[in-house]
Design a protein around this motif. Structure first.
Motif, PDB file in Angstrom:
ATOM      1  N   UNK A  87      43.645  75.567 -12.918  1.00  0.00           N
ATOM      2  CA  UNK A  87      42.738  74.515 -13.382  1.00  0.00           C
ATOM      3  C   UNK A  87      42.486  73.457 -12.302  1.00  0.00           C
ATOM      4  N   UNK A  88      43.442  73.280 -11.389  1.00  0.00           N
ATOM      5  CA  UNK A  88      43.262  72.309 -10.301  1.00  0.00           C
ATOM      6  C   UNK A  88      42.280  72.842  -9.261  1.00  0.00           C
ATOM      7  N   UNK A  89      42.160  74.153  -9.192  1.00  0.00           N
ATOM      8  CA  UNK A  89      41.359  74.793  -8.150  1.00  0.00           C
ATOM      9  C   UNK A  89      39.921  75.024  -8.593  1.00  0.00           C
ATOM     10  N   UNK A 111      37.188  70.367  -7.086  1.00  0.00           N
ATOM     11  CA  UNK A 111      37.792  71.704  -7.026  1.00  0.00           C
ATOM     12  C   UNK A 111      37.041  72.556  -5.994  1.00  0.00           C
ATOM     13  N   UNK A 112      37.745  73.443  -5.276  1.00  0.00           N
ATOM     14  CA  UNK A 112      37.049  74.259  -4.279  1.00  0.00           C
ATOM     15  C   UNK A 112      36.191  75.374  -4.886  1.00  0.00           C
ATOM     16  N   UNK A 113      36.394  75.632  -6.206  1.00  0.00           N
ATOM     17  CA  UNK A 113      35.623  76.708  -6.844  1.00  0.00           C
ATOM     18  C   UNK A 113      34.935  76.161  -8.090  1.00  0.00           C
ATOM     19  N   UNK A 168      42.189  82.270  -5.400  1.00  0.00           N
ATOM     20  CA  UNK A 168      42.926  81.418  -4.455  1.00  0.00           C
ATOM     21  C   UNK A 168      44.426  81.764  -4.473  1.00  0.00           C
ATOM     22  N   UNK A 169      44.706  83.047  -4.478  1.00  0.00           N
ATOM     23  CA  UNK A 169      46.088  83.516  -4.402  1.00  0.00           C
ATOM     24  C   UNK A 169      46.841  83.531  -5.725  1.00  0.00           C
ATOM     25  N   UNK A 218      38.378  84.829 -15.100  1.00  0.00           N
ATOM     26  CA  UNK A 218      38.538  84.127 -13.824  1.00  0.00           C
ATOM     27  C   UNK A 218      39.095  82.724 -14.025  1.00  0.00           C
ATOM     28  N   UNK A 219      38.755  82.102 -15.153  1.00  0.00           N
ATOM     29  CA  UNK A 219      39.247  80.747 -15.409  1.00  0.00           C
ATOM     30  C   UNK A 219      40.651  80.763 -16.035  1.00  0.00           C
ATOM     31  N   UNK A 220      41.099  81.938 -16.487  1.00  0.00           N
ATOM     32  CA  UNK A 220      42.421  82.035 -17.105  1.00  0.00           C
ATOM     33  C   UNK A 220      42.394  81.822 -18.608  1.00  0.00           C
TER      34      UNK A 220
END
Ligand SMILES: Nc1ncnc2c1ncn2[C@@H]1O[C@H](COP(=O)(O)OP(=O)(O)OP(=O)(O)O)[C@@H](O)[C@H]1O
Ligand SMILES: [Mg+2]
Length: 352
Positions: A118-120, A197-199, A106-107, A92-94
């Motif tokens: 990373x911004x999200x 971050x929103x998440x 987030x799309x 999920x974090x990449x």
């Protein structure tokens, strides 16, 4: 952590918009991760043999897992040791690339766009700090401020709020390497949330902490979810964390999805009995009986009774007991989540 570039602004707007659309914020579909490592069997020429045969052992850590998380949710991500929780969070974090399946946050596909992702997101891995070890906490926060190009007044306001919520003042000027585990964890949480971050992904944020530190962390998590609307995925082995914080849970075992849904629904499915404890002073509690419940233990002042939910309901048992005995105190015990989860693991492992 990623640097900010102006070209990312449209992506950020898209991320923000997706939080208000019908699309789930986090969507995982048939997600699978296999790890491959040299298959070393005991023997005299272990090294040589594996070198020449190149035998590999495949571990399927995450096995076709699907779930969805909506914006603003605080979801518990549960499972026994080795279930595949951290591996999923890393996808999920990449940090990790899936073997197959789809993950959309987030799309975005996190591993394809690590910088944008990373911004999200903010992430805290309880087992490993993401802070700069030799620097005082304050300097770590300042580096994050600069990396994320935070406006000074916003940085000051957020740090001020977080310092108050987590009592950072006593140790904000201490190098990270000298912090206690609880202090370090609080520092990690602030570092993950400074740039709003929103998440937020939390992988065992309370592991090894005392009750006071756990309480602080829980308060913080509840507050940023309720007040800032941060979507939170919380991995923990602590069922108190789950009871206090999560309405919905995703449970996996051996890499497979066992349950996704409301905690209350899960309990309703697996809790077959409830218990009441009654206290009395004017009668010997060992004489207490009830046609609706079975006595499991009793001493002179207190008795514990158990009843099947299919046979009767708590009000009936309470009415029966209070009308026949001089009861001074009565409590219906909450079902133990540990028992519910254990029940789920054993039932599913028998059926697979
Ligand atoms: N880098 C890796 N290489 C090989 N196998 C790995 C790797 N990372 C994890 N695994 C294996 O994948 C499985 C899932 O591990 P994971 O760390 O995701 O479990 P977990 O649910 O987080 O467990 P815990 O509750 O103990 O933290 C385990 O069998 C583990 O040994
Ligand atoms: Mg883990």
């Amino acid at each position: 952590m990623a640097e900010v570039s102006t070209s990312e602004t449209p992506q950020l707007l898209r991320a923000a918009k997706s939080t208000v659309s019908a699309q789930p914020l986090i969507e995982v579909c048939e997600l699978t991760k296999e790890f491959s490592r040299p298959d070393v069997r005991p023997g005299r020429f272990i090294g040589t043999r594996s070198l020449f045969t190149r035998a590999r052992k495949i571990t399927r850590a995450v096995d076709r897992v699907s779930f969805q998380i909506d914006a603003g949710e605080l979801v518990g991500f549960l499972g026994p040791n080795g279930a595949g929780k951290s591996t999923t969070i890393k996808m999920l974090t990449g940090i990790l690339v899936p073997t197959s399946g789809i993950v959309t946050v987030a799309g975005r596909t996190p591993w394809r766009d690590r910088r944008g992702n990373a911004r999200t997101i903010g992430a805290v891995f309880g087992q490993r700090s993401q802070l700069w070890y030799d620097l005082p906490l304050r300097n770590s926060f300042e580096i994050i401020r600069d990396l994320y190009a935070m406006r000074p007044e916003i940085y000051r306001r957020r740090l001020g709020e977080f310092s108050e919520l987590l009592d950072l003042d006593d140790f904000i000027d201490t190098p990270v390497r000298s912090l206690s585990l609880g202090q370090r964890m609080r520092g990690d949480l602030v570092a993950a949330m400074l740039y709003a971050p929103p998440i937020l992904y939390l992988d065992e944020p309370t592991v090894g902490l005392d009750v006071v530190a756990k309480g602080k962390i829980r308060e913080f998590v509840a507050e940023i979810n309720a007040d800032q609307g941060t979507t939170i995925v919380l991995t923990t082995h602590d069922m108190d964390d789950v009871e206090r914080l999560c309405r919905r849970v995703v449970i996996i075992d051996h890499g497979r999805l066992l349950y996704e849904g409301e905690l209350e629904t899960l309990k309703a499915q697996y809790v077959t009995h409830r218990e009441v404890v009654v206290h009395c002073t004017d009668v010997d509690a060992t004489t207490i009986t009830s046609p609706h419940a079975e006595v499991i233990s009793a001493d002179t002042v207190k008795a514990r009774l158990r009843f099947a939910l299919t046979a009767t309901a708590a009000p009936k048992v309470i009415h029966d007991l209070t009308s026949r005995y001089p009861i001074t105190d009565l409590s219906v015990l909450e079902p133990d989540l540990e028992d519910v989860i254990r029940h789920l693991y054993t039932e599913r492992s028998r059926s697979t």
